[in-house]
Design a protein around this motif. Structure first.
Motif, short mmCIF file in Angstrom:
data_model
loop_
_atom_site.label_atom_id
_atom_site.label_comp_id
_atom_site.label_asym_id
_atom_site.label_seq_id
_atom_site.Cartn_x
_atom_site.Cartn_y
_atom_site.Cartn_z
N ASN A 49 0.83 -1.20 0.00
CA ASN A 49 0.00 0.00 0.00
C ASN A 49 0.87 1.25 0.00
OD1 ASN A 49 -2.79 -1.14 0.28
ND2 ASN A 49 -1.79 -2.11 2.02
N ILE A 50 0.58 2.16 -0.93
CA ILE A 50 1.36 3.40 -1.04
C ILE A 50 0.89 4.40 0.00
CG2 ILE A 50 1.88 5.38 -2.52
CD1 ILE A 50 1.76 3.49 -4.92
N LYS A 51 1.85 4.86 0.81
CA LYS A 51 1.54 5.81 1.88
C LYS A 51 1.95 7.23 1.49
CE LYS A 51 1.98 5.73 6.89
NZ LYS A 51 2.65 5.08 8.02
N GLY A 52 3.02 7.33 0.70
CA GLY A 52 3.50 8.66 0.30
C GLY A 52 4.44 8.57 -0.89
N ILE A 53 4.48 9.67 -1.67
CA ILE A 53 5.33 9.73 -2.86
C ILE A 53 6.05 11.07 -2.89
CG2 ILE A 53 5.34 9.84 -5.39
CD1 ILE A 53 2.81 8.15 -5.36
N LYS A 54 7.35 11.01 -3.20
CA LYS A 54 8.12 12.23 -3.44
C LYS A 54 8.82 12.06 -4.77
CE LYS A 54 10.18 11.81 0.70
NZ LYS A 54 10.99 11.98 1.88
N TYR A 55 9.10 13.18 -5.43
CA TYR A 55 9.81 13.13 -6.71
C TYR A 55 11.28 13.47 -6.49
CZ TYR A 55 5.13 13.03 -8.62
OH TYR A 55 3.84 12.67 -8.91
N GLN A 56 12.14 12.73 -7.14
CA GLN A 56 13.57 13.00 -7.04
C GLN A 56 14.18 12.79 -8.42
OE1 GLN A 56 16.43 10.11 -5.43
NE2 GLN A 56 16.90 11.63 -3.86
N LYS A 57 14.53 13.88 -9.09
CA LYS A 57 15.03 13.82 -10.48
C LYS A 57 14.06 12.98 -11.31
CE LYS A 57 19.80 14.70 -9.34
NZ LYS A 57 20.69 14.03 -8.44
N ASN A 58 14.54 11.89 -11.92
CA ASN A 58 13.66 11.06 -12.75
C ASN A 58 13.06 9.89 -11.98
OD1 ASN A 58 14.28 12.70 -14.90
ND2 ASN A 58 16.05 11.47 -15.48
N ASN A 59 13.30 9.85 -10.68
CA ASN A 59 12.84 8.73 -9.86
C ASN A 59 11.75 9.17 -8.89
OD1 ASN A 59 14.85 6.99 -10.96
ND2 ASN A 59 16.34 7.97 -9.63
N LEU A 60 11.15 8.17 -8.26
CA LEU A 60 10.17 8.42 -7.22
C LEU A 60 10.72 7.84 -5.92
CD1 LEU A 60 7.01 7.14 -9.14
CD2 LEU A 60 7.62 9.51 -8.74
N ILE A 61 10.42 8.50 -4.84
CA ILE A 61 10.70 7.94 -3.52
C ILE A 61 9.33 7.58 -2.95
CG2 ILE A 61 11.69 8.35 -1.23
CD1 ILE A 61 13.75 8.47 -3.58
N ILE A 62 9.13 6.28 -2.72
CA ILE A 62 7.81 5.83 -2.28
C ILE A 62 7.90 5.22 -0.89
CG2 ILE A 62 5.86 4.27 -2.76
CD1 ILE A 62 6.41 4.53 -5.69
N LYS A 63 6.95 5.60 -0.06
CA LYS A 63 6.81 5.01 1.27
C LYS A 63 5.63 4.04 1.20
CE LYS A 63 7.18 4.38 5.71
NZ LYS A 63 7.97 3.21 6.07
N PHE A 64 5.92 2.76 1.46
CA PHE A 64 4.87 1.75 1.52
C PHE A 64 4.55 1.46 2.98
CE2 PHE A 64 6.92 0.61 -2.60
CZ PHE A 64 5.81 0.74 -3.42
N GLU A 65 3.27 1.29 3.30
CA GLU A 65 2.86 0.99 4.68
C GLU A 65 3.58 -0.23 5.24
OE1 GLU A 65 -1.38 0.51 5.33
OE2 GLU A 65 -1.75 2.38 4.24
#
Length: 169
Positions: A49-65
């Motif tokens: 489950n995706i809890k949060g998303i941040k953008y970093q250059k061409n990538n995503l930083i995703i926090k999963f529960e």
């Protein structure tokens, strides 16, 4: 339920279990509409489950529960992530999922059969169709207006114009 590949977890990020994801979509913002993704291990799918998303250059930083710390995040490195097609929403006109293009027959505007799309690569400036041909090496076709004339998903056909020199690529 149809699952499409949408990216790959390539690394951990920080100590709290966030992961760095390379999105395999032209629109990384689509991740904001996705509530959860799946990874496949052996024959099983695991839902994250995706809890949060941040953008970093061409990538995503995703926090999963489900991933609480860096040690747990390590276990997910190099995993391909999948999303349900229905969650991805409607694509703009003229934009297609790679999964829908693979297997389409490629014919010239003169009616000559060339082969079948085996893969799609992105070069940065444009996509390239890797066309598998019988008895010949694969043909790499640039996806530009001068070459790809029409794509008909329903009839499983792509019509192309063979510009001079394309066959030598």
């Amino acid at each position: 339920m149809e699952l499409l590949e949408v990216g790959k977890i390539v690394n951990t990020h920080g100590l709290r279990g966030e992961v760095k994801v390379v999105p395999w979509t032209d629109y990384p913002e689509v991740f904001e509409d996705i509530e959860y993704v799946y990874i496949k291990r052996r024959n099983e799918s695991e839902r994250l489950n995706i809890k949060g998303i941040k953008y970093q250059k061409n990538n995503l930083i995703i926090k999963f529960e489900e991933i609480k710390d860096i040690d747990e995040a390590q276990k997910y490195k190099n995993q391909v992530i999948y999303a349900e097609r229905e969650m991805l929403g409607e694509l703009p006109e003229g934009v297609y999922y790679i999964a829908d293009l693979i297997g389409l027959e490629v014919v010239t505007d003169e009616g000559e059969k060339i082969g079948v799309i085996a893969d799609v690569f992105n070069t940065g400036s444009n996509d390239i169709y890797d066309v598998k041909r019988e008895g010949k090496k694969n043909l790499l076709l640039p996806v530009i207006d001068e070459v790809v004339l029409s794509i008909d998903i329903d009839s499983k056909k792509v019509t192309v114009h063979m510009m001079e020199g394309l066959d030598e690529l």
